[in-house]
Design a protein around this motif. Structure first.
Motif, mmCIF file in Angstrom:
data_model
loop_
_atom_site.group_PDB
_atom_site.id
_atom_site.type_symbol
_atom_site.label_atom_id
_atom_site.label_comp_id
_atom_site.label_asym_id
_atom_site.label_seq_id
_atom_site.Cartn_x
_atom_site.Cartn_y
_atom_site.Cartn_z
ATOM 1 N N GLY A 77 0.671 -1.306 0.429
ATOM 2 C CA GLY A 77 -0.778 -0.318 -0.307
ATOM 3 C C GLY A 77 0.796 0.976 -0.146
ATOM 4 O O GLY A 77 0.232 2.027 0.266
ATOM 5 N N ARG A 78 1.936 0.849 -0.330
ATOM 6 C CA ARG A 78 2.934 2.240 -0.398
ATOM 7 C C ARG A 78 3.130 2.982 -1.682
ATOM 8 O O ARG A 78 3.123 1.825 -2.403
ATOM 9 C CB ARG A 78 4.361 2.061 0.566
ATOM 10 N N ILE A 79 3.308 3.973 -1.964
ATOM 11 C CA ILE A 79 3.161 4.972 -2.963
ATOM 12 C C ILE A 79 4.595 4.314 -3.595
ATOM 13 O O ILE A 79 5.646 4.910 -3.055
ATOM 14 C CB ILE A 79 3.007 6.403 -3.272
ATOM 15 N N THR A 80 4.588 4.159 -5.363
ATOM 16 C CA THR A 80 6.368 3.687 -5.397
ATOM 17 C C THR A 80 7.199 4.824 -6.404
ATOM 18 O O THR A 80 7.968 4.840 -6.594
ATOM 19 C CB THR A 80 5.557 2.608 -6.259
ATOM 20 N N ILE A 81 6.473 6.005 -6.299
ATOM 21 C CA ILE A 81 7.237 7.114 -7.223
ATOM 22 C C ILE A 81 8.475 7.238 -6.046
ATOM 23 O O ILE A 81 8.116 7.623 -4.987
ATOM 24 C CB ILE A 81 6.356 8.254 -7.045
ATOM 25 N N PRO A 82 9.231 7.714 -6.915
ATOM 26 C CA PRO A 82 10.608 7.423 -6.394
ATOM 27 C C PRO A 82 10.535 8.939 -5.325
ATOM 28 O O PRO A 82 10.128 10.178 -5.807
ATOM 29 C CB PRO A 82 11.976 7.134 -8.006
ATOM 30 N N GLY A 83 11.166 9.186 -4.632
ATOM 31 C CA GLY A 83 11.339 9.628 -3.593
ATOM 32 C C GLY A 83 9.763 10.939 -2.898
ATOM 33 O O GLY A 83 10.080 11.461 -2.069
ATOM 34 N N PHE A 84 9.018 10.145 -2.687
ATOM 35 C CA PHE A 84 7.692 10.362 -2.392
ATOM 36 C C PHE A 84 7.392 10.658 -0.832
ATOM 37 O O PHE A 84 6.747 11.610 -1.021
ATOM 38 C CB PHE A 84 6.850 9.459 -3.028
ATOM 39 N N TYR A 85 8.096 9.871 -0.616
ATOM 40 C CA TYR A 85 8.400 9.752 1.098
ATOM 41 C C TYR A 85 8.734 10.668 2.305
ATOM 42 O O TYR A 85 9.605 10.978 2.724
ATOM 43 C CB TYR A 85 7.980 8.770 2.066
ATOM 44 N N ASP A 86 10.085 11.195 0.927
ATOM 45 C CA ASP A 86 11.291 11.880 1.187
ATOM 46 C C ASP A 86 11.535 12.985 2.477
ATOM 47 O O ASP A 86 11.806 12.853 3.703
ATOM 48 C CB ASP A 86 11.906 12.671 0.197
ATOM 49 N N ASP A 87 10.127 13.990 2.349
ATOM 50 C CA ASP A 87 9.760 14.377 3.161
ATOM 51 C C ASP A 87 8.427 14.263 4.093
ATOM 52 O O ASP A 87 8.304 15.265 4.945
ATOM 53 C CB ASP A 87 9.181 15.977 1.959
ATOM 54 N N VAL A 88 7.945 13.129 4.344
ATOM 55 C CA VAL A 88 6.593 13.313 5.241
ATOM 56 C C VAL A 88 7.215 13.379 6.477
ATOM 57 O O VAL A 88 8.046 12.138 6.960
ATOM 58 C CB VAL A 88 6.420 11.412 5.154
ATOM 59 N N LEU A 89 6.319 13.794 6.911
ATOM 60 C CA LEU A 89 6.760 13.747 8.892
ATOM 61 C C LEU A 89 6.018 12.660 9.769
ATOM 62 O O LEU A 89 4.465 12.349 9.352
ATOM 63 C CB LEU A 89 6.281 15.447 8.857
ATOM 64 N N GLU A 90 7.106 12.036 9.854
ATOM 65 C CA GLU A 90 6.567 10.765 10.474
ATOM 66 C C GLU A 90 4.904 11.704 12.216
ATOM 67 O O GLU A 90 5.694 12.396 12.535
ATOM 68 C CB GLU A 90 6.937 10.203 11.411
ATOM 69 N N LEU A 91 4.223 10.496 12.476
ATOM 70 C CA LEU A 91 3.484 11.418 13.912
ATOM 71 C C LEU A 91 5.138 10.652 15.009
ATOM 72 O O LEU A 91 5.387 10.002 15.051
ATOM 73 C CB LEU A 91 2.393 10.338 13.267
ATOM 74 N N THR A 92 4.217 11.065 15.589
ATOM 75 C CA THR A 92 5.227 11.414 16.989
ATOM 76 C C THR A 92 4.406 10.403 17.684
ATOM 77 O O THR A 92 3.231 10.099 17.721
ATOM 78 C CB THR A 92 5.046 13.107 17.347
ATOM 79 N N PRO A 93 5.431 9.547 18.544
ATOM 80 C CA PRO A 93 4.532 8.638 19.342
ATOM 81 C C PRO A 93 2.864 9.302 19.689
ATOM 82 O O PRO A 93 2.127 8.223 20.525
ATOM 83 C CB PRO A 93 5.449 8.102 20.665
ATOM 84 N N LEU A 94 2.919 10.539 20.608
ATOM 85 C CA LEU A 94 1.868 11.297 20.806
ATOM 86 C C LEU A 94 0.882 11.836 20.551
ATOM 87 O O LEU A 94 0.008 11.106 20.626
ATOM 88 C CB LEU A 94 3.125 12.157 21.996
ATOM 89 N N GLU A 95 1.104 11.526 19.128
ATOM 90 C CA GLU A 95 -0.030 12.211 17.869
ATOM 91 C C GLU A 95 -0.644 9.899 17.898
ATOM 92 O O GLU A 95 -1.637 10.544 18.238
ATOM 93 C CB GLU A 95 0.711 12.102 16.845
ATOM 94 N N ARG A 96 -0.040 9.061 17.951
ATOM 95 C CA ARG A 96 -0.966 7.875 17.586
ATOM 96 C C ARG A 96 -0.629 8.075 17.994
ATOM 97 O O ARG A 96 -2.520 6.747 18.741
ATOM 98 C CB ARG A 96 0.315 6.845 17.463
ATOM 99 N N GLU A 97 -0.758 8.226 19.693
ATOM 100 C CA GLU A 97 -1.532 7.330 21.434
ATOM 101 C C GLU A 97 -3.031 8.290 21.152
ATOM 102 O O GLU A 97 -3.018 7.699 21.872
ATOM 103 C CB GLU A 97 -0.529 8.042 22.100
ATOM 104 N N ASN A 98 -2.476 9.664 21.094
ATOM 105 C CA ASN A 98 -3.788 10.629 21.178
ATOM 106 C C ASN A 98 -4.804 9.816 19.684
ATOM 107 O O ASN A 98 -6.171 9.824 20.616
ATOM 108 C CB ASN A 98 -3.207 11.766 21.324
ATOM 109 N N PHE A 99 -4.439 9.826 18.469
ATOM 110 C CA PHE A 99 -5.186 9.126 17.675
ATOM 111 C C PHE A 99 -6.279 8.030 18.581
ATOM 112 O O PHE A 99 -7.346 7.683 17.829
ATOM 113 C CB PHE A 99 -5.328 8.968 16.926
ATOM 114 N N LEU A 100 -5.100 6.992 19.217
ATOM 115 C CA LEU A 100 -5.592 5.964 19.788
ATOM 116 C C LEU A 100 -6.958 6.214 20.358
ATOM 117 O O LEU A 100 -7.513 5.384 20.856
ATOM 118 C CB LEU A 100 -4.800 5.004 20.040
#
Lengths: 455, 455
Positions: A241-264
């Motif tokens: 399910g990952r997009i295969t365009i080269p470099g597509f995820y280069d700048d993606v800001l990952e979720l912080t553990p706190l954000e993931r916790e809050n979403f849950l």
């Protein structure tokens, strides 16, 4: 503040009646026959500004529907400035037969006001006028400078507000932009949205032979444009399910553990979600929950595709051409311009020599992320908690509100998404409604915000 | 035979004028406003049968346009029976603006008669009436029993001849069916087509969520039906161009070394083929030439596909639904019914649990292969070589002529495809034409065939 809150409390009926008056105007911006109604709604707002004591107000003509501008200058020296954004136009009403009653004859039922535009966005924007009124009526002044820019083209195909913002950064200069045009996560759960996804939209076309061919005479020897396009589409995501365009995820800001916790912690029920959509299984990028996928991970969707014979019956054609519209949702810190270049490059390389290939970007908007630690967000949290007596939750949204990015980019001010809608308000659908609890509470919250932000 | 050939030679002008008369009737079977013209063409044929001395002739009513039937019983005891099939209806004329002159005002230019229906199929079927006339005028008899069944719905959406054949096997019983409704491989190269591909046609539909969704709010978390359909399409062929349906090739009859050799001898020019289609590269099953691919290998084509928003501009929709029409061309000895079952089974298994999937077969026709060693083909070879003074080449066609399979199945008689068209006759296109050399030579060839087949 006691006088302000008392005034708001004792003017509930008056405020509701005024909102009903505002909702009666069928200001459908996308339908030409309602051009006059859209103007009426703009003038209704100007009249209301004057009634509450904000006299510096005017219509700003655009090539489409006008903007409503209003400004109040506080007598406090060094008062900070709040810019309120909203829109006074509404969606069309179709399918009209699914409405319980006429869309522009508002009525109250089960604690909600039902009418087109009630939640999106007349009710939400009106909250801020009534908060200002309460202040002005009780104190003859506001602790902040207040500016309003209310557009009439948010639901139209073309909007001129971005252009206007870019050309008038000084007029609109402010310390915070407050936007009430989003929804709470759930009933009874005041919510602040601190992230929006961006978008990059494209059209592509695959041309094989120069004419439609007989699939008997040519089938098996000449590449079929629908099949080439289908293959190219499948080459844009891997099996995880990952997009295969080269470099597509280069700048993606990952979720912080706190954000993931809050979403849950949010009351998201996957079973209900699937039942509502009637899908047995959801799908998406491996390693992320559904909320993470739509709020904080990029996505790729084909929005439309056509090729060959699509009428009734059968035609044994090997079509000359197939085309698709497709888009990527972007997340912080991706840039639409960068993604557009990467996508075009990848697809042009991917296209096989059996066909002619064209790809054209048609729109782009950057994602938005507001610092949830900033002072304006803190003021918003305090205001919502005081007004509703409940803890605020943080959420993001998967869609884009392009004007938010324009505010951020041009005015360099933080934007606070202080939405007041509820998920079951049926915005853009029949029987649109707005909770009276959120309407009255929203006025209080706005008034508290003027106070909190002024500190 | 001398008298016969002399008669044919001396009646060229008369025969051409009669054909022109026949071509003037705009018998477009698919257009309701031409219903009367289609009937006129049928009656014109009946009149011509009577004129040449075949009086046992009649219209056979169907639910659509009528069939023309005619029969001549030879006075020779134990005479064999030839059934001639053809059609008197024609294709629509659009795009009319690309015609050099009116489609139903036939004229001769560069040795060709130009008119809608000239090659497909009025000119080709008329050849056999004129051959019979030459025999009857010179000998008062024919060496064979002759039956004609000429339909008026070959170019219409629905045809009733197959049903009629199935219900009347005794009336149509014969020793050979002769069909002149195909093309030569090349100018000056009399050709016998001994194989036709069959077809299995399907529609499929993928439904994801129960409604169109906002691609911002749901994109990345809910499977997109267009992308699922695209993936399913790409799963039907491997990277070597072979169809991946289990058991699909079980019954495929491989080409013999002799057939491959014969195909290679034909003047097929791949550069011209690509230039004509404006494709840089052809594509198809690895290990086969282009002619082998279209004549003797099965193929898979998506004939149409649609999903989502396909209007102007952009719509950020994750569509509820996507659908496609697709078909397989089948080769001897594949059976349409067997392939339909295998395809349905494969696709139903392939469909992921994120969507609802439906597939529906809409039509099937078995492939046809005529034994090129049989006596009827031998008689045809001799006749064409005598009439045109050139060696006959063997070819196949990639398309299907479903009635041929019906004749084979119901009457258990060999079918001879004695086509007289040329590749540049523009059948189904503007400026359709029929070579006069092939028209006159075809009459001779038909007369020779009556003689050869009677031996």
């Amino acid at each position: 503040m006691n006088k302000v809150t008392e005034f708001i409390e004792s003017n509930k009926e008056k405020n509701l009646n005024e909102l009903i008056d505002f909702l009666r105007i069928p200001s459908i911006s996308s339908e030409t026959e309602h051009k006059r109604d859209v103007l009426d709604a703009a003038n209704w707002l100007i009249e209301n500004f004057k009634q509450i004591g904000i006299n510096n107000t005017r219509l700003i003509e655009t090539e489409g529907h006008p903007l409503v501008y209003a400004e109040y200058k506080s007598s406090h020296p060094n008062a900070k400035t709040i810019l309120v954004y909203g829109h006074y136009d509404v969606q069309p009403v179709d399918p009209i037969e699914l409405w319980e009653s006429a869309p522009f004859e508002p009525f109250v039922k089960n604690g909600k006001i039902v009418a087109r535009g009630s939640a999106d966005d007349k009710g939400q924007v009106f909250v801020h006028l009534k908060a200002a009124e309460a202040y002005l009526a009780t104190h003859g002044d506001l602790p902040v400078n207040l500016k309003f820019i209310i557009e009439g083209e948010e639901e139209a195909a073309e909007s001129h507000i971005d252009e206007y913002i870019e050309q008038n950064p000084e007029l609109l200069a402010c310390d915070v932009v407050i936007v009430s045009d989003t929804e709470w996560f759930y009933y009874g759960m005041p919510s602040i949205c601190y992230g929006l996804r961006g978008i990059a939209y494209f059209e592509m076309e695959v041309t094989g032979p120069n004419r439609d061919l007989h699939s008997g005479t040519f089938g098996g020897a000449v590449d079929n444009p629908i099949q080439v396009l289908s293959w190219m589409i499948t080459q844009m995501k891997d099996k995880y399910g990952r997009i295969t365009i080269p470099g597509f995820y280069d700048d993606v800001l990952e979720l912080t553990p706190l954000e993931r916790e809050n979403f849950l912690k949010l009351p998201f029920n996957l079973q209900e979600y699937k039942a509502d959509l009637d899908v047995r299984e959801v799908a998406g990028e491996m390693g992320y929950t559904t909320l993470e996928r739509v709020w904080a991970r990029p996505s790729f969707d084909v929005n439309g595709m056509k090729g060959g014979y699509i009428g009734d019956g059968q035609k044994t054609v090997l079509p000359s051409k197939a085309s698709a519209k497709f888009s990527f949702r972007l997340v912080p810190n991706q840039k639409a311009e960068d993604i557009i270049q990467k996508v075009v490059k990848y697809l042009e390389k991917l296209a096989p020599p059996t066909v002619h290939f064209k790809v054209r970007p048609t729109a782009g908007a950057n994602p938005v992320l507001v610092d949830p630690q900033g002072p304006s967000i803190q003021a918003c949290i305090n205001s919502l908690e005081k007004a509703f007596g409940k803890e605020v939750v943080f959420m993001r949204e998967g869609g884009s509100i392009p004007v938010v990015e324009t505010f951020t980019k041009v005015l360099k001010s933080p934007v606070v998404l202080m939405g007041l809608g509820l998920p079951n308000d049926n915005i853009h659908s029949p029987n649109e409604s707005f909770s009276l609890e959120n309407f009255y509470g929203g006025i209080l919250a706005s008034a508290y915000f003027f106070d909190e932000f002024s500190k």
